[in-house]
Write a protein that holds these residues in place. Structure first.
Motif, PDB file in Angstrom:
ATOM      1  N   ALA A   1      74.282  95.687 100.991  1.00  0.00           N
ATOM      2  CA  ALA A   1      75.044  96.441  99.994  1.00  0.00           C
ATOM      3  C   ALA A   1      75.329  95.590  98.758  1.00  0.00           C
ATOM      4  CB  ALA A   1      76.356  96.930 100.603  1.00  0.00           C
ATOM      5  N   ALA A   2      75.569  96.267  97.651  1.00  0.00           N
ATOM      6  CA  ALA A   2      76.011  95.593  96.425  1.00  0.00           C
ATOM      7  C   ALA A   2      77.538  95.573  96.445  1.00  0.00           C
ATOM      8  CB  ALA A   2      75.490  96.314  95.198  1.00  0.00           C
ATOM      9  N   PRO A   3      78.157  94.397  96.536  1.00  0.00           N
ATOM     10  CA  PRO A   3      79.626  94.348  96.625  1.00  0.00           C
ATOM     11  C   PRO A   3      80.285  94.950  95.393  1.00  0.00           C
ATOM     12  CG  PRO A   3      78.644  92.221  97.199  1.00  0.00           C
ATOM     13  CD  PRO A   3      77.554  93.048  96.599  1.00  0.00           C
TER      14      PRO A   3
ATOM     15  N   ILE B   1      82.958  91.196  99.290  1.00  0.00           N
ATOM     16  CA  ILE B   1      81.951  90.169  99.526  1.00  0.00           C
ATOM     17  C   ILE B   1      81.031  90.629 100.656  1.00  0.00           C
ATOM     18  CG2 ILE B   1      83.348  88.216  98.735  1.00  0.00           C
ATOM     19  CD1 ILE B   1      83.950  87.614 101.686  1.00  0.00           C
ATOM     20  N   ARG B   2      79.824  90.107 100.675  1.00  0.00           N
ATOM     21  CA  ARG B   2      78.886  90.456 101.737  1.00  0.00           C
ATOM     22  C   ARG B   2      79.271  89.748 103.044  1.00  0.00           C
ATOM     23  NH1 ARG B   2      74.910  89.970  97.392  1.00  0.00           N
ATOM     24  NH2 ARG B   2      73.999  92.021  96.971  1.00  0.00           N
TER      25      ARG B   2
ATOM     26  N   SER C   1      86.498  75.728 101.642  1.00  0.00           N
ATOM     27  CA  SER C   1      86.033  76.399 102.852  1.00  0.00           C
ATOM     28  C   SER C   1      85.309  77.713 102.585  1.00  0.00           C
ATOM     29  CB  SER C   1      87.209  76.654 103.793  1.00  0.00           C
ATOM     30  OG  SER C   1      88.207  77.416 103.156  1.00  0.00           O
ATOM     31  N   GLY C   2      85.214  78.115 101.325  1.00  0.00           N
ATOM     32  CA  GLY C   2      84.424  79.297 100.997  1.00  0.00           C
ATOM     33  C   GLY C   2      83.074  78.957 100.403  1.00  0.00           C
ATOM     34  N   ASP C   3      82.789  77.669 100.236  1.00  0.00           N
ATOM     35  CA  ASP C   3      81.573  77.241  99.541  1.00  0.00           C
ATOM     36  C   ASP C   3      80.408  77.146 100.529  1.00  0.00           C
ATOM     37  OD1 ASP C   3      79.640  76.134  97.927  1.00  0.00           O
ATOM     38  OD2 ASP C   3      80.992  74.677  96.984  1.00  0.00           O
ATOM     39  N   LEU C   4      79.755  78.278 100.757  1.00  0.00           N
ATOM     40  CA  LEU C   4      78.648  78.343 101.697  1.00  0.00           C
ATOM     41  C   LEU C   4      77.462  77.492 101.273  1.00  0.00           C
ATOM     42  CD1 LEU C   4      78.540  82.161 102.470  1.00  0.00           C
ATOM     43  CD2 LEU C   4      78.918  80.354 104.135  1.00  0.00           C
TER      44      LEU C   4
END
Length: 421
Positions: free
Chosen positions: A200-202, A207-208, A377-380
């Protein structure tokens, strides 16, 4: 739904949390599978050799089987009285002044005490004779019978993870079928109104779903079968319903990412309690990932992982992966830990044991680590670029370049592309 206070809510150290997880982890039953299906499984039996290895004195080189005393002085001319290929068997012994042409892996004929490699010989008289150009000591280029393993000797331990080399040993000992631990069954649930499907397009504020695929991949790499449960919205009734359905399916492990902190929409803890899950801890002094729930209902282990993607992956690696491997009887359940030399400073002001992303490689005979720049902690992307996590204890607020620190190697460590770090 009110938060329960029926269990100890203190923040516990990482080592204590891991000890609790492993203590509560049950063992899975075993099953027998074909050797070609055993890759990555955990061996549930001790394996012994059913014969000597090698089963005969074996040539380690292409060349000539000779008596070492006949070639003590060189050059020495010998009569070629036969040939033995791999898979063949000698039809005569080697006598004084004689040689037998032999191939790598072939049985050495009686009377021969050494093999001289073909590169140090010269054929004479159309191959009827051979000139040995260099002497060889007794035993040269011969692997004696039983020199690798004797019949009845243990060759593999129970709890060994089956890779390519282990598969070769199993094949060589006649194990067409192998006793292994059953694969753990893992159910993976993600929570959050902000989460949309990968395709999907967020929209604004969305967020995905990265946690579902990431946790599922981690579980499969640890040998598990995975059932993806999708995304549960931040509503009390639906959280309870989805978790209840997941638990009724009897998974060995249920992982839930998100909804485990202390906010108004963090509904996982009370939902689990309502469903009869005995919670054993809810906070761990780890960075990233302090809000971490662990409990058990019957033989199902339940992990409430943080919603932040890197936190979820790190806490899975430290705790859930260890439990999955312990279930299968693996001898080693934690990732490799090494000591590295830092190439740049690293900070830890969290008051918790920090696991910081880094690139580790060998350089001039030592392991060095360079921090990977991360926004948290959000930096994938930063986590994906790391092949190790440098671990700094809570008391160590800063480590300078040139200092040494412990590091946990991730699965990407062996995939070094050679790029400077």
């Amino acid at each position: 739904m009110s938060k329960s206070s029926g269990y100890n809510r203190r923040v516990i150290p990482v080592d204590e949390a891991l000890e609790i997880v492993l203590r509560e982890t049950p063992s899975l039953p075993t099953e027998e599978v074909a050797l070609e299906e055993a890759l990555g499984r955990v061996l549930a039996e001790e394996v012994c050799a059913d014969a000597d290895m090698p089963p005969f004195d074996r040539a380690a080189m292409d060349g000539y089987a000779v008596r070492a005393t006949d070639v003590a002085s060189v050059p020495a001319s010998l009569a070629v009285v036969g040939e033995v290929a791999a898979g063949g068997w000698p039809d005569r012994e080697v006598g004084p002044g004689e040689a037998v042409r032999i191939m790598t892996g072939a049985p050495v004929p009686g009377g021969a005490t050494a093999v001289q490699q073909v590169e140090k010989t010269r054929a004479l008289e159309g191959g009827r004779r051979v000139e040995i150009l260099a002497s060889v000591p007794p035993g040269a280029h011969i692997a004696p019978r039983g020199s690798e393993v004797r019949a009845g000797e243990r060759v593999l331990e129970r709890g060994t993870t089956i890779g390519s080399a282990v598969s070769a040993v199993l094949a060589s000992t006649g194990h067409a079928r192998v006793s292994v631990a059953r694969r753990p069954r893992v159910a993976v649930l993600v929570t959050g109104d902000e989460i949309v499907d990968v395709a999907a397009a967020p929209g604004p504020g969305q967020i995905r779903n990265s946690n579902g695929p990431a946790v599922a991949a981690q579980a499969r790499l640890a040998g598990a079968e995975v059932r993806l449960l999708g995304v549960a919205p931040d509503r009390e009734d639906e959280t309870v319903a989805v978790l209840g359905e997941a638990l009724s399916g009897g998974p060995d492990v249920l992982t839930v990412s998100g909804g485990v902190s202390a906010g108004d929409y963090d509904l996982v803890e009370p939902a689990l309690e309502q469903l009869g899950v005995a919670l054993l801890f809810t906070r761990v002094a780890i960075k990233p990932g302090a809000p971490l729930v662990f409990g058990r209902r019957n033989d199902t282990l339940v992990f409430g992982l943080p919603g932040n993607p890197v936190s979820a992956q790190v806490t899975f690696d430290v705790f859930v992966r260890a439990a999955l491997l312990r279930m299968q009887g693996a001898r080693v359940v934690s990732r490799p830990r090494v000591e590295v030399e830092l190439l740049a400073p690293m900070k830890n002001r969290s008051g918790r044991k920090a696991h910081l992303p880094a690139r580790v490689r060998f350089e001039d005979g030592r392991l060095v680590a360079r921090p990977v720049r991360s926004m948290g902690s959000g930096d994938l992307v930063a986590h994906a670029r790391a092949n190790a996590l440098v671990a700094l204890d809570a008391e160590r607020t800063r480590a300078e370049a040139g200092e040494r620190a412990g590091a946990v190697l991730l699965e990407g460590f062996l995939e070094d592309d050679g790029a400077p770090i």
